[in-house]
Every structure is written in C-alpha cells, then in structure tokens.
Scaffold this active site. Structure first.
Site, PDB file in Angstrom:
ATOM      1  N   ARG A 115       0.728   5.868  -1.723  1.00  0.00           N
ATOM      2  CA  ARG A 115       0.342   7.147  -1.094  1.00  0.00           C
ATOM      3  C   ARG A 115       0.415   6.966   0.424  1.00  0.00           C
ATOM      4  O   ARG A 115       0.667   5.863   0.926  1.00  0.00           O
ATOM      5  CB  ARG A 115      -1.070   7.578  -1.536  1.00  0.00           C
ATOM      6  CG  ARG A 115      -2.176   6.575  -1.223  1.00  0.00           C
ATOM      7  CD  ARG A 115      -3.502   6.990  -1.895  1.00  0.00           C
ATOM      8  NE  ARG A 115      -4.506   5.943  -1.820  1.00  0.00           N
ATOM      9  CZ  ARG A 115      -5.491   5.894  -0.923  1.00  0.00           C
ATOM     10  NH1 ARG A 115      -5.588   6.821  -0.007  1.00  0.00           N
ATOM     11  NH2 ARG A 115      -6.360   4.900  -0.940  1.00  0.00           N
ATOM     12  N   SER A 138      -2.964   0.062  14.912  1.00  0.00           N
ATOM     13  CA  SER A 138      -3.481   1.346  15.390  1.00  0.00           C
ATOM     14  C   SER A 138      -3.780   1.223  16.875  1.00  0.00           C
ATOM     15  O   SER A 138      -4.176   0.151  17.357  1.00  0.00           O
ATOM     16  CB  SER A 138      -4.766   1.693  14.649  1.00  0.00           C
ATOM     17  OG  SER A 138      -5.395   2.792  15.285  1.00  0.00           O
ATOM     18  N   ASN A 171       1.530  -2.569   5.483  1.00  0.00           N
ATOM     19  CA  ASN A 171       0.973  -1.222   5.710  1.00  0.00           C
ATOM     20  C   ASN A 171      -0.431  -1.059   5.129  1.00  0.00           C
ATOM     21  O   ASN A 171      -1.242  -0.319   5.684  1.00  0.00           O
ATOM     22  CB  ASN A 171       1.936  -0.196   5.088  1.00  0.00           C
ATOM     23  CG  ASN A 171       1.323   1.172   4.967  1.00  0.00           C
ATOM     24  OD1 ASN A 171       1.237   1.915   5.940  1.00  0.00           O
ATOM     25  ND2 ASN A 171       0.862   1.530   3.766  1.00  0.00           N
ATOM     26  N   GLY A 210       0.827  -1.213   0.000  1.00  0.00           N
ATOM     27  CA  GLY A 210       0.000   0.000   0.000  1.00  0.00           C
ATOM     28  C   GLY A 210       0.854   1.252   0.000  1.00  0.00           C
ATOM     29  O   GLY A 210       0.606   2.198   0.746  1.00  0.00           O
ATOM     30  N   LYS A 233      -7.809  -4.896  13.181  1.00  0.00           N
ATOM     31  CA  LYS A 233      -6.503  -4.539  13.744  1.00  0.00           C
ATOM     32  C   LYS A 233      -6.230  -5.297  15.057  1.00  0.00           C
ATOM     33  O   LYS A 233      -5.072  -5.619  15.354  1.00  0.00           O
ATOM     34  CB  LYS A 233      -6.409  -3.025  13.970  1.00  0.00           C
ATOM     35  CG  LYS A 233      -6.446  -2.190  12.673  1.00  0.00           C
ATOM     36  CD  LYS A 233      -5.203  -2.364  11.802  1.00  0.00           C
ATOM     37  CE  LYS A 233      -5.149  -1.321  10.682  1.00  0.00           C
ATOM     38  NZ  LYS A 233      -3.975  -1.461   9.816  1.00  0.00           N
ATOM     39  N   TYR A 249     -12.877  -1.958  11.238  1.00  0.00           N
ATOM     40  CA  TYR A 249     -11.461  -1.580  11.311  1.00  0.00           C
ATOM     41  C   TYR A 249     -10.851  -2.086  12.615  1.00  0.00           C
ATOM     42  O   TYR A 249      -9.799  -2.740  12.615  1.00  0.00           O
ATOM     43  CB  TYR A 249     -11.366  -0.058  11.211  1.00  0.00           C
ATOM     44  CG  TYR A 249      -9.968   0.499  11.172  1.00  0.00           C
ATOM     45  CD1 TYR A 249      -9.228   0.491   9.988  1.00  0.00           C
ATOM     46  CD2 TYR A 249      -9.387   1.061  12.311  1.00  0.00           C
ATOM     47  CE1 TYR A 249      -7.954   1.024   9.942  1.00  0.00           C
ATOM     48  CE2 TYR A 249      -8.107   1.592  12.270  1.00  0.00           C
ATOM     49  CZ  TYR A 249      -7.393   1.577  11.083  1.00  0.00           C
ATOM     50  OH  TYR A 249      -6.128   2.108  11.043  1.00  0.00           O
TER      51      TYR A 249
HETATM   52  N1  NAP Z   1      -3.726   7.776   9.044  1.00  0.00           N
HETATM   53  C1  NAP Z   1      -3.899   7.487  10.322  1.00  0.00           C
HETATM   54  O1  NAP Z   1      -4.270   8.371  11.147  1.00  0.00           O
HETATM   55  C2  NAP Z   1      -3.638   6.089  10.828  1.00  0.00           C
HETATM   56  C3  NAP Z   1      -3.773   5.849  12.213  1.00  0.00           C
HETATM   57  C4  NAP Z   1      -3.504   4.575  12.697  1.00  0.00           C
HETATM   58  C5  NAP Z   1      -3.119   3.569  11.815  1.00  0.00           C
HETATM   59  N2  NAP Z   1      -3.025   3.827  10.469  1.00  0.00           N
HETATM   60  C6  NAP Z   1      -2.612   2.726   9.595  1.00  0.00           C
HETATM   61  O2  NAP Z   1      -1.525   3.147   8.790  1.00  0.00           O
HETATM   62  C7  NAP Z   1      -1.530   2.400   7.554  1.00  0.00           C
HETATM   63  C8  NAP Z   1      -1.454   3.356   6.385  1.00  0.00           C
HETATM   64  O3  NAP Z   1      -2.579   4.227   6.466  1.00  0.00           O
HETATM   65  P1  NAP Z   1      -2.711   5.586   5.635  1.00  0.00           P
HETATM   66  O4  NAP Z   1      -3.255   6.593   6.565  1.00  0.00           O
HETATM   67  O5  NAP Z   1      -1.463   5.837   4.867  1.00  0.00           O
HETATM   68  O6  NAP Z   1      -3.898   5.147   4.631  1.00  0.00           O
HETATM   69  P2  NAP Z   1      -4.281   5.614   3.155  1.00  0.00           P
HETATM   70  O7  NAP Z   1      -3.735   6.963   2.888  1.00  0.00           O
HETATM   71  O8  NAP Z   1      -5.750   5.385   3.034  1.00  0.00           O
HETATM   72  O9  NAP Z   1      -3.492   4.568   2.238  1.00  0.00           O
HETATM   73  C9  NAP Z   1      -3.861   3.220   2.261  1.00  0.00           C
HETATM   74  C10 NAP Z   1      -3.001   2.480   1.256  1.00  0.00           C
HETATM   75  O10 NAP Z   1      -3.394   1.092   1.286  1.00  0.00           O
HETATM   76  C11 NAP Z   1      -3.576   0.676  -0.058  1.00  0.00           C
HETATM   77  N3  NAP Z   1      -4.450  -0.481  -0.180  1.00  0.00           N
HETATM   78  C12 NAP Z   1      -5.758  -0.604   0.157  1.00  0.00           C
HETATM   79  N4  NAP Z   1      -6.197  -1.846  -0.142  1.00  0.00           N
HETATM   80  C13 NAP Z   1      -5.153  -2.517  -0.688  1.00  0.00           C
HETATM   81  C14 NAP Z   1      -4.969  -3.815  -1.187  1.00  0.00           C
HETATM   82  N5  NAP Z   1      -5.962  -4.721  -1.236  1.00  0.00           N
HETATM   83  N6  NAP Z   1      -3.745  -4.173  -1.645  1.00  0.00           N
HETATM   84  C15 NAP Z   1      -2.704  -3.287  -1.619  1.00  0.00           C
HETATM   85  N7  NAP Z   1      -2.828  -2.021  -1.175  1.00  0.00           N
HETATM   86  C16 NAP Z   1      -4.038  -1.646  -0.711  1.00  0.00           C
HETATM   87  C17 NAP Z   1      -4.120   1.915  -0.766  1.00  0.00           C
HETATM   88  O11 NAP Z   1      -4.008   1.751  -2.165  1.00  0.00           O
HETATM   89  P3  NAP Z   1      -4.996   2.498  -3.247  1.00  0.00           P
HETATM   90  O12 NAP Z   1      -4.390   3.844  -3.505  1.00  0.00           O
HETATM   91  O13 NAP Z   1      -4.964   1.589  -4.424  1.00  0.00           O
HETATM   92  O14 NAP Z   1      -6.353   2.593  -2.602  1.00  0.00           O
HETATM   93  C18 NAP Z   1      -3.194   2.970  -0.188  1.00  0.00           C
HETATM   94  O15 NAP Z   1      -1.950   2.945  -0.844  1.00  0.00           O
HETATM   95  C19 NAP Z   1      -2.801   1.547   7.589  1.00  0.00           C
HETATM   96  O16 NAP Z   1      -2.488   0.253   8.030  1.00  0.00           O
HETATM   97  C20 NAP Z   1      -3.667   2.265   8.607  1.00  0.00           C
HETATM   98  O17 NAP Z   1      -4.602   1.397   9.192  1.00  0.00           O
HETATM   99  C21 NAP Z   1      -3.271   5.056   9.958  1.00  0.00           C
END
Ligand code: NAP
Length: 225
Positions: free
Chosen positions: A10, A134, A80, A7, A153, A149
């Site tokens: 982005r 998370s 990720n 993932g 997790k 979610y």
């Molecule tokens: N942002 C926060 O505040 C936060 C807080 C706690 C934990 N997290 C965790 O941090 C990690 C990254 O989150 P983020 O905020 O960067 O999320 P994000 O901006 O929504 O990015 C998610 C990424 O996952 C990819 N993805 C989704 N389904 C997929 C699949 N089947 N195969 C491969 N890639 C896939 C998306 O690809 P596409 O572009 O193709 O959709 C995108 O590149 C996640 O595990 C999230 O749960 C985030």
C-alpha cells in the site's frame, strides 16, 4: 532491471512498484503479508512478483536466497517500509520501547536488507539503494515531536552516508529520499498525491551511472542534512 521494494502492499511503496514496472523493471513487490503482496502484485501485471518480507524478521535471508536463485542479481533496493509516526509523543517523555520498535523497522530493517542483499547488488553493473527518509530527519530544521520516527530517520540518513562512502568503489549509488508530505495511511489526508511522492523515490532508483551518491533529495533536489 530487477528491483525490490519493501512495504509495497500500500501507500508509496505500492506506487513505486507500479512506476518501476511501467519503466520496464522486473519488480519484487514485498510485504509482510504474502496475501497482501500477491493481491497488490496481481493488480500491477506479470512483471511484478510478490514476496513475503517482514523487514524485522528472518524473511530477509529467505528473500536473499530466493532472489539469488530466481534472478542471480539485484539492481535496485528501495527501503520504503516504515512505522510509528508518533505524533502522540515528545522526546522529553517518550516511551523508549516505542523508540526501539521504530528503529527495528525503520533503521535495522534497511540495514539488515542491505547486508543480506549486498552480494546480489554487487553483481549489478548499475546498483542503486534508495532509503526512503523524511525531511523531518533534517537536523538543520529539527524541532520537537515525533521522536521515535525522527530519531530512526536521522539514523537512516547516517546509514545512507556510511553506505554511500563504503560502496563507492563498487559503484553502488546510495541516497536518502523524502517523498514529501503524501496522502497515505501514514501521511493522512491533505498531502500531495501518492504518484508525486513515489516519483521522488523512483528518481533516485533510476539515476544514471554518473548520478549522485550519499545525498538527501526530494523531487531530485538536495535537502539540507
Ligand atoms: N506519507 C508521508 O507523508 C511520508 C512523508 C515522509 C516520508 N514518508 C516515508 O515514506 C515511506 C512510505 O510511507 P507511506 O506513507 O506509504 O506509509 P504507509 O501507507 O503507512 O505504508 C507503510 C508500509 O510499510 C509496511 N511495513 C510496516 N512495517 C513493516 C515491516 N516490519 N516489514 C515490511 N513492511 C512493513 C506496511 O505494511 P502493512 O500493510 O503490513 O502494515 C506498509 O506497506 C516510509 O518510509 C515513510 O516514513 C512518508
């Protein structure tokens, strides 16, 4: 070091790739769209290689074959990719198909990657697996909301503990990491900078050999399960 991030087109995954590349790693930047992976890798430089990887698909075995042929081992796996921060649902009334879809990416995705890549991780002298989790998965502090979610997790944290115990003999360090609330598409505006969230993940991806395994961390500090 050869590192693979899921993932990574982005958000936090992309920034993790950039930080690992800056540390001298050869980075396999994977995304479910090869075009998106290629564009993102092109921005990071020649040591970052794009691969198509939808973690819910047979891409997983194709990628395992490709990494074996091109690199012969894998040092770091960063699970990720994640979906479905379901703020619109409550556990009491949640659509269980949505719960299942979240698990497919957020739990079975990392699980199937570890299974497919384990032979290559076993060829590394310093293998690390980082499951991006998370703090909302902390049972100690758990309330209601975002049920698909949170459940995915929590299960990912359980997988982290099981793998850490089972892979201790192979000296593979397996940890769960919370990046904090980060300003990405998933986190929305107001969170901390993506670089800070990614650094929390990179810490666990670059642990020394005597580093912890089977833990849950943010910014290098333990979180309650
Ligand atoms: N942002 C926060 O505040 C936060 C807080 C706690 C934990 N997290 C965790 O941090 C990690 C990254 O989150 P983020 O905020 O960067 O999320 P994000 O901006 O929504 O990015 C998610 C990424 O996952 C990819 N993805 C989704 N389904 C997929 C699949 N089947 N195969 C491969 N890639 C896939 C998306 O690809 P596409 O572009 O193709 O959709 C995108 O590149 C996640 O595990 C999230 O749960 C985030």
């Amino acid at each position: 070091m050869i590192s693979l991030v899921t993932g990574a087109n982005r958000g936090i995954g992309l920034e993790v790739c950039g930080q690992l590349a800056a540390l001298g790693h050869t980075v396999l930047l994977t995304a479910r769209s090869l075009e998106a992976a290629t564009a993102a890798a092109g921005r990071l430089g020649p040591t970052v290689h794009p691969l198509r990887l939808d973690v819910t698909s047979d891409d997983v075995s194709t990628v395992a074959r490709e990494v074996a042929e091109r690199f012969g081992r894998l040092d770091v796996l960063v699970n990720n990719a994640a979906v479905t921060y379901d703020t619109w649902q409550r556990a009491a009334t949640a659509d269980l198909r949505v719960v299942g879809q979240a698990a497919e990416t957020n739990l079975y995705g990392p699980w199937r990657l570890v299974q497919a890549l384990l032979p290559l991780l076993c060829k590394s002298a310093h293998a690390r697996i980082v499951n991006v989790s998370s703090e909302v998965a902390s049972l100690t502090n758990m309330g209601g909301g975002t049920p698909a979610y949170n459940a995915s997790k929590v299960a990912l944290n359980a997988l982290t503990r099981m793998l850490a115990a089972e892979l201790r003999a192979e000296k593979i360090l397996v940890n769960a990491v919370c990046p904090g609330w980060v300003a990405t598409d998933m986190g929305g505006p107001g969170g901390r900078p993506v670089a800070d969230g990614a650094a929390s993940v990179v810490w666990a991806a670059t642990l020394p050999d005597h580093g912890p395994t089977g833990g849950f961390f943010r910014d290098g500090r333990p979180l309650p399960w």
